[in-house]
Design a protein around this motif. Structure first.
Motif, PDB file in Angstrom:
ATOM      1  N   HIS A  80       0.813  -1.215   0.000  1.00 56.80           N
ATOM      2  CA  HIS A  80       0.000   0.000   0.000  1.00 56.80           C
ATOM      3  C   HIS A  80       0.849   1.269   0.000  1.00 56.80           C
ATOM      4  CE1 HIS A  80       0.802  -0.183   4.362  1.00 56.80           C
ATOM      5  NE2 HIS A  80       0.503   1.114   4.384  1.00 56.80           N
ATOM      6  N   GLU A  81       2.087   1.168   0.435  1.00 56.77           N
ATOM      7  CA  GLU A  81       2.921   2.373   0.530  1.00 56.77           C
ATOM      8  C   GLU A  81       3.234   2.937  -0.854  1.00 56.77           C
ATOM      9  OE1 GLU A  81       6.126   0.868   2.913  1.00 56.77           O
ATOM     10  OE2 GLU A  81       4.744   0.398   4.549  1.00 56.77           O
ATOM     11  N   ARG A  82       3.773   2.125  -1.713  1.00 59.17           N
ATOM     12  CA  ARG A  82       4.073   2.595  -3.072  1.00 59.17           C
ATOM     13  C   ARG A  82       2.770   2.912  -3.825  1.00 59.17           C
ATOM     14  NH1 ARG A  82       7.290  -0.535  -7.920  1.00 59.17           N
ATOM     15  NH2 ARG A  82       7.073   1.168  -9.390  1.00 59.17           N
ATOM     16  N   ALA A  83       1.767   2.050  -3.651  1.00 52.12           N
ATOM     17  CA  ALA A  83       0.488   2.266  -4.340  1.00 52.12           C
ATOM     18  C   ALA A  83      -0.146   3.586  -3.915  1.00 52.12           C
ATOM     19  CB  ALA A  83      -0.459   1.104  -4.060  1.00 52.12           C
ATOM     20  N   GLY A  84      -0.022   3.917  -2.637  1.00 57.51           N
ATOM     21  CA  GLY A  84      -0.584   5.179  -2.159  1.00 57.51           C
ATOM     22  C   GLY A  84       0.092   6.375  -2.783  1.00 57.51           C
ATOM     23  N   ARG A  85       1.403   6.325  -2.859  1.00 60.04           N
ATOM     24  CA  ARG A  85       2.148   7.412  -3.499  1.00 60.04           C
ATOM     25  C   ARG A  85       1.709   7.567  -4.954  1.00 60.04           C
ATOM     26  NH1 ARG A  85       6.486   8.515  -6.617  1.00 60.04           N
ATOM     27  NH2 ARG A  85       7.732  10.322  -6.072  1.00 60.04           N
ATOM     28  N   GLU A  86       1.660   6.460  -5.666  1.00 57.52           N
ATOM     29  CA  GLU A  86       1.261   6.494  -7.079  1.00 57.52           C
ATOM     30  C   GLU A  86      -0.171   6.995  -7.247  1.00 57.52           C
ATOM     31  OE1 GLU A  86       2.083   2.528  -8.486  1.00 57.52           O
ATOM     32  OE2 GLU A  86       4.259   2.813  -8.331  1.00 57.52           O
ATOM     33  N   LEU A  87      -1.056   6.585  -6.366  1.00 61.12           N
ATOM     34  CA  LEU A  87      -2.450   7.014  -6.431  1.00 61.12           C
ATOM     35  C   LEU A  87      -2.556   8.532  -6.244  1.00 61.12           C
ATOM     36  CD1 LEU A  87      -5.432   6.011  -6.555  1.00 61.12           C
ATOM     37  CD2 LEU A  87      -5.336   5.851  -4.070  1.00 61.12           C
ATOM     38  N   LEU A  88      -1.853   9.054  -5.263  1.00 63.29           N
ATOM     39  CA  LEU A  88      -1.901  10.497  -5.028  1.00 63.29           C
ATOM     40  C   LEU A  88      -1.312  11.274  -6.207  1.00 63.29           C
ATOM     41  CD1 LEU A  88      -0.987  10.539  -1.238  1.00 63.29           C
ATOM     42  CD2 LEU A  88      -3.181  11.195  -2.253  1.00 63.29           C
ATOM     43  N   LEU A  89      -0.183  10.810  -6.723  1.00 62.79           N
ATOM     44  CA  LEU A  89       0.418  11.479  -7.890  1.00 62.79           C
ATOM     45  C   LEU A  89      -0.518  11.442  -9.088  1.00 62.79           C
ATOM     46  CD1 LEU A  89       4.111  10.216  -7.595  1.00 62.79           C
ATOM     47  CD2 LEU A  89       3.264  12.547  -7.156  1.00 62.79           C
ATOM     48  N   ALA A  90      -1.184  10.313  -9.306  1.00 63.42           N
ATOM     49  CA  ALA A  90      -2.107  10.166 -10.445  1.00 63.42           C
ATOM     50  C   ALA A  90      -3.315  11.093 -10.319  1.00 63.42           C
ATOM     51  CB  ALA A  90      -2.570   8.717 -10.563  1.00 63.42           C
ATOM     52  N   HIS A  91      -3.619  11.534  -9.114  1.00 67.78           N
ATOM     53  CA  HIS A  91      -4.764  12.416  -8.898  1.00 67.78           C
ATOM     54  C   HIS A  91      -4.357  13.864  -8.664  1.00 67.78           C
ATOM     55  CE1 HIS A  91      -6.886   8.597  -8.575  1.00 67.78           C
ATOM     56  NE2 HIS A  91      -7.939   9.309  -8.913  1.00 67.78           N
ATOM     57  N   GLY A  92      -3.153  14.225  -9.093  1.00 67.82           N
ATOM     58  CA  GLY A  92      -2.745  15.623  -9.114  1.00 67.82           C
ATOM     59  C   GLY A  92      -2.067  16.154  -7.862  1.00 67.82           C
ATOM     60  N   PHE A  93      -1.788  15.301  -6.902  1.00 71.21           N
ATOM     61  CA  PHE A  93      -1.071  15.767  -5.721  1.00 71.21           C
ATOM     62  C   PHE A  93       0.417  15.858  -6.043  1.00 71.21           C
ATOM     63  CE2 PHE A  93      -5.021  14.136  -4.083  1.00 71.21           C
ATOM     64  CZ  PHE A  93      -5.386  15.100  -3.164  1.00 71.21           C
ATOM     65  N   THR A  94       1.088  16.716  -5.344  1.00 73.90           N
ATOM     66  CA  THR A  94       2.512  16.932  -5.599  1.00 73.90           C
ATOM     67  C   THR A  94       3.341  15.786  -5.019  1.00 73.90           C
ATOM     68  OG1 THR A  94       2.930  18.108  -3.530  1.00 73.90           O
ATOM     69  CG2 THR A  94       2.150  19.442  -5.421  1.00 73.90           C
ATOM     70  N   ALA A 118       4.350   6.876   0.981  1.00 81.40           N
ATOM     71  CA  ALA A 118       5.473   5.972   0.700  1.00 81.40           C
ATOM     72  C   ALA A 118       6.468   5.873   1.845  1.00 81.40           C
ATOM     73  CB  ALA A 118       6.192   6.416  -0.572  1.00 81.40           C
ATOM     74  N   THR A 119       6.543   6.876   2.724  1.00 75.14           N
ATOM     75  CA  THR A 119       7.627   6.901   3.716  1.00 75.14           C
ATOM     76  C   THR A 119       7.188   6.643   5.148  1.00 75.14           C
ATOM     77  OG1 THR A 119       7.450   9.294   4.064  1.00 75.14           O
ATOM     78  CG2 THR A 119       8.978   8.524   2.326  1.00 75.14           C
ATOM     79  N   HIS A 120       5.911   6.486   5.408  1.00 82.87           N
ATOM     80  CA  HIS A 120       5.488   6.393   6.806  1.00 82.87           C
ATOM     81  C   HIS A 120       6.006   5.152   7.529  1.00 82.87           C
ATOM     82  CE1 HIS A 120       2.174   4.174   4.837  1.00 82.87           C
ATOM     83  NE2 HIS A 120       2.043   3.536   5.994  1.00 82.87           N
ATOM     84  N   ALA A 121       6.511   4.178   6.791  1.00 84.51           N
ATOM     85  CA  ALA A 121       7.088   2.980   7.431  1.00 84.51           C
ATOM     86  C   ALA A 121       8.587   2.855   7.177  1.00 84.51           C
ATOM     87  CB  ALA A 121       6.372   1.736   6.936  1.00 84.51           C
ATOM     88  N   SER A 122       9.171   3.861   6.528  1.00 82.97           N
ATOM     89  CA  SER A 122      10.608   3.780   6.203  1.00 82.97           C
ATOM     90  C   SER A 122      11.344   5.000   6.743  1.00 82.97           C
ATOM     91  CB  SER A 122      10.802   3.649   4.690  1.00 82.97           C
ATOM     92  OG  SER A 122      10.207   4.737   4.019  1.00 82.97           O
ATOM     93  N   TRP A 123      11.196   5.229   8.023  1.00 82.16           N
ATOM     94  CA  TRP A 123      11.742   6.431   8.640  1.00 82.16           C
ATOM     95  C   TRP A 123      13.269   6.473   8.691  1.00 82.16           C
ATOM     96  CZ3 TRP A 123       8.571   2.975  11.279  1.00 82.16           C
ATOM     97  CH2 TRP A 123       9.231   2.090  12.123  1.00 82.16           C
ATOM     98  N   SER A 124      13.935   5.348   8.512  1.00 81.77           N
ATOM     99  CA  SER A 124      15.397   5.362   8.581  1.00 81.77           C
ATOM    100  C   SER A 124      16.052   5.633   7.228  1.00 81.77           C
ATOM    101  CB  SER A 124      15.925   4.050   9.157  1.00 81.77           C
ATOM    102  OG  SER A 124      15.545   2.974   8.330  1.00 81.77           O
ATOM    103  N   ALA A 125      15.257   5.793   6.183  1.00 80.49           N
ATOM    104  CA  ALA A 125      15.805   6.077   4.856  1.00 80.49           C
ATOM    105  C   ALA A 125      16.466   7.458   4.839  1.00 80.49           C
ATOM    106  CB  ALA A 125      14.699   6.014   3.805  1.00 80.49           C
ATOM    107  N   ALA A 126      17.445   7.609   3.989  1.00 80.59           N
ATOM    108  CA  ALA A 126      18.145   8.890   3.859  1.00 80.59           C
ATOM    109  C   ALA A 126      17.175   9.975   3.401  1.00 80.59           C
ATOM    110  CB  ALA A 126      19.288   8.756   2.862  1.00 80.59           C
ATOM    111  N   GLY A 127      17.320  11.142   3.982  1.00 81.25           N
ATOM    112  CA  GLY A 127      16.548  12.293   3.542  1.00 81.25           C
ATOM    113  C   GLY A 127      15.136  12.384   4.086  1.00 81.25           C
ATOM    114  N   VAL A 128      14.762  11.534   5.028  1.00 83.50           N
ATOM    115  CA  VAL A 128      13.419  11.611   5.603  1.00 83.50           C
ATOM    116  C   VAL A 128      13.321  12.899   6.421  1.00 83.50           C
ATOM    117  CG1 VAL A 128      11.809  10.535   7.218  1.00 83.50           C
ATOM    118  CG2 VAL A 128      13.055   9.129   5.590  1.00 83.50           C
ATOM    119  N   SER A 129      12.270  13.649   6.184  1.00 85.07           N
ATOM    120  CA  SER A 129      12.096  14.954   6.833  1.00 85.07           C
ATOM    121  C   SER A 129      11.461  14.810   8.216  1.00 85.07           C
ATOM    122  CB  SER A 129      11.208  15.854   5.968  1.00 85.07           C
ATOM    123  OG  SER A 129       9.870  15.374   5.995  1.00 85.07           O
TER     124      SER A 129
END
Length: 157
Positions: free
Chosen positions: A51-65, A73-84
Protein backbone atom coordinates in the motif's frame (compact mmCIF):
# COMPACT_ATOMS: atom_id res chain seq x y z
CA UNK A 1 -4.50 8.69 13.50
CA UNK A 2 -5.10 12.22 12.23
CA UNK A 3 -6.16 13.39 15.71
CA UNK A 4 -2.99 11.92 17.21
CA UNK A 5 -0.85 13.68 14.60
CA UNK A 6 -2.62 16.98 15.32
CA UNK A 7 -2.09 16.60 19.06
CA UNK A 8 1.56 15.67 18.56
CA UNK A 9 2.18 18.61 16.21
CA UNK A 10 0.39 21.09 18.44
CA UNK A 11 2.24 20.05 21.59
CA UNK A 12 5.63 20.00 19.88
CA UNK A 13 4.94 23.47 18.43
CA UNK A 14 4.37 24.71 21.99
CA UNK A 15 7.64 23.15 23.12
CA UNK A 16 9.55 24.50 20.10
CA UNK A 17 7.69 27.46 18.53
CA UNK A 18 10.16 27.81 15.66
CA UNK A 19 9.55 26.49 12.15
CA UNK A 20 10.78 22.95 12.95
CA UNK A 21 8.04 21.34 10.86
CA UNK A 22 5.10 22.10 8.59
CA UNK A 23 1.92 21.38 10.58
CA UNK A 24 -0.32 21.37 7.52
CA UNK A 25 1.96 18.92 5.71
CA UNK A 26 1.97 16.64 8.78
CA UNK A 27 -1.83 16.70 8.94
CA UNK A 28 -2.09 15.98 5.21
CA UNK A 29 0.35 13.11 5.62
CA UNK A 30 -1.59 11.72 8.55
CA UNK A 31 -4.83 11.85 6.58
CA UNK A 32 -3.43 10.15 3.49
CA UNK A 33 -0.60 7.90 4.69
CA UNK A 34 -2.61 4.67 4.25
CA UNK A 35 -4.56 5.63 1.14
CA UNK A 36 -2.84 2.86 -0.80
CA UNK A 37 -4.84 0.36 1.23
CA UNK A 38 -7.73 1.19 -1.09
CA UNK A 39 -5.68 -0.52 -3.79
CA UNK A 40 -4.51 -3.31 -1.45
CA UNK A 41 -7.55 -3.91 0.81
CA UNK A 42 -6.09 -7.07 2.34
CA UNK A 43 -3.68 -4.73 4.16
CA UNK A 44 -6.61 -3.09 5.95
CA UNK A 45 -6.69 -5.97 8.39
CA UNK A 46 -3.44 -7.79 7.68
CA UNK A 47 0.24 -7.12 7.23
CA UNK A 48 1.82 -5.75 4.11
CA UNK A 49 3.64 -2.84 2.60
CA UNK A 50 2.36 -2.82 -0.99
CA UNK A 51 0.00 0.00 0.00
CA UNK A 52 2.92 2.37 0.53
CA UNK A 53 4.07 2.59 -3.07
CA UNK A 54 0.49 2.27 -4.34
CA UNK A 55 -0.58 5.18 -2.16
CA UNK A 56 2.15 7.41 -3.50
CA UNK A 57 1.26 6.49 -7.08
CA UNK A 58 -2.45 7.01 -6.43
CA UNK A 59 -1.90 10.50 -5.03
CA UNK A 60 0.42 11.48 -7.89
CA UNK A 61 -2.11 10.17 -10.44
CA UNK A 62 -4.76 12.42 -8.90
CA UNK A 63 -2.74 15.62 -9.11
CA UNK A 64 -1.07 15.77 -5.72
CA UNK A 65 2.51 16.93 -5.60
CA UNK A 66 5.44 14.61 -4.90
CA UNK A 67 5.87 16.44 -1.58
CA UNK A 68 2.31 15.57 -0.62
CA UNK A 69 2.48 12.01 -1.92
CA UNK A 70 5.69 11.22 -0.06
CA UNK A 71 3.91 10.42 3.22
CA UNK A 72 2.12 7.44 1.72
CA UNK A 73 5.47 5.97 0.70
CA UNK A 74 7.63 6.90 3.72
CA UNK A 75 5.49 6.39 6.81
CA UNK A 76 7.09 2.98 7.43
CA UNK A 77 10.61 3.78 6.20
CA UNK A 78 11.74 6.43 8.64
CA UNK A 79 15.40 5.36 8.58
CA UNK A 80 15.81 6.08 4.86
CA UNK A 81 18.15 8.89 3.86
CA UNK A 82 16.55 12.29 3.54
CA UNK A 83 13.42 11.61 5.60
CA UNK A 84 12.10 14.95 6.83
CA UNK A 85 10.88 15.89 10.29
CA UNK A 86 7.36 16.09 8.81
CA UNK A 87 7.62 12.47 7.69
CA UNK A 88 9.00 11.42 11.08
CA UNK A 89 6.05 13.05 12.81
CA UNK A 90 3.61 11.11 10.62
CA UNK A 91 5.51 7.89 11.32
CA UNK A 92 5.54 8.51 15.08
CA UNK A 93 1.82 9.34 15.07
CA UNK A 94 1.08 6.18 13.07
CA UNK A 95 2.94 4.04 15.62
CA UNK A 96 1.83 5.70 18.86
CA UNK A 97 -1.83 5.68 17.69
CA UNK A 98 -1.54 1.89 18.04
CA UNK A 99 0.34 2.18 21.32
CA UNK A 100 3.69 1.28 19.79
CA UNK A 101 6.86 3.02 20.92
CA UNK A 102 9.81 2.67 18.51
CA UNK A 103 13.01 3.94 20.12
CA UNK A 104 14.98 4.38 16.88
CA UNK A 105 12.15 6.38 15.32
CA UNK A 106 11.66 8.56 18.38
CA UNK A 107 15.42 9.20 18.58
CA UNK A 108 15.44 10.44 14.98
CA UNK A 109 12.59 12.82 15.76
CA UNK A 110 14.36 14.09 18.87
CA UNK A 111 17.52 14.70 16.83
CA UNK A 112 15.54 16.80 14.32
CA UNK A 113 13.81 18.77 17.05
CA UNK A 114 17.05 19.56 18.87
CA UNK A 115 18.75 20.71 15.65
CA UNK A 116 15.81 23.04 14.96
CA UNK A 117 15.89 24.56 18.44
CA UNK A 118 19.36 25.86 19.29
CA UNK A 119 19.88 25.86 23.01
CA UNK A 120 17.53 22.96 23.64
CA UNK A 121 19.22 20.10 25.39
CA UNK A 122 18.58 16.61 24.04
CA UNK A 123 17.38 15.40 27.42
CA UNK A 124 14.77 18.19 27.50
CA UNK A 125 13.41 17.17 24.10
CA UNK A 126 13.48 13.51 25.13
CA UNK A 127 11.52 14.14 28.34
CA UNK A 128 8.95 16.28 26.54
CA UNK A 129 8.42 13.78 23.72
CA UNK A 130 8.47 10.74 26.02
CA UNK A 131 5.78 12.16 28.32
CA UNK A 132 3.62 13.18 25.38
CA UNK A 133 3.91 9.83 23.60
CA UNK A 134 3.30 7.88 26.81
CA UNK A 135 0.08 9.82 27.38
CA UNK A 136 -1.08 9.35 23.78
CA UNK A 137 -0.18 5.65 23.80
CA UNK A 138 -2.35 5.12 26.89
CA UNK A 139 -5.42 5.69 24.71
CA UNK A 140 -4.43 3.07 22.13
CA UNK A 141 -6.58 0.28 23.55
CA UNK A 142 -9.67 2.47 23.35
CA UNK A 143 -8.87 3.53 19.77
CA UNK A 144 -8.16 -0.04 18.67
CA UNK A 145 -11.33 -1.33 20.36
CA UNK A 146 -13.38 1.32 18.57
CA UNK A 147 -11.79 0.33 15.27
CA UNK A 148 -12.51 -3.35 15.93
CA UNK A 149 -16.20 -2.59 16.48
CA UNK A 150 -16.31 -0.90 13.06
CA UNK A 151 -14.43 -3.31 10.80
CA UNK A 152 -13.79 -2.51 7.18
CA UNK A 153 -15.22 -5.05 4.77
CA UNK A 154 -13.54 -4.57 1.43
CA UNK A 155 -15.67 -5.26 -1.62
CA UNK A 156 -12.83 -7.32 -3.02
CA UNK A 157 -9.81 -8.74 -1.34
Amino acid sequence: MHDVAAELADRLAEFNPGPAFDREAVLFGAATHDIGKTVHPAELSGPGSAHERAGRELLLAHGFTPAQARFAATHASWSAAGVSVDELLVSVADKVWKGQRITDLEDLLIDHLVRAAPGTERWEAYLELDALLARIAEGADTRLAFQAVHPVHPLHA
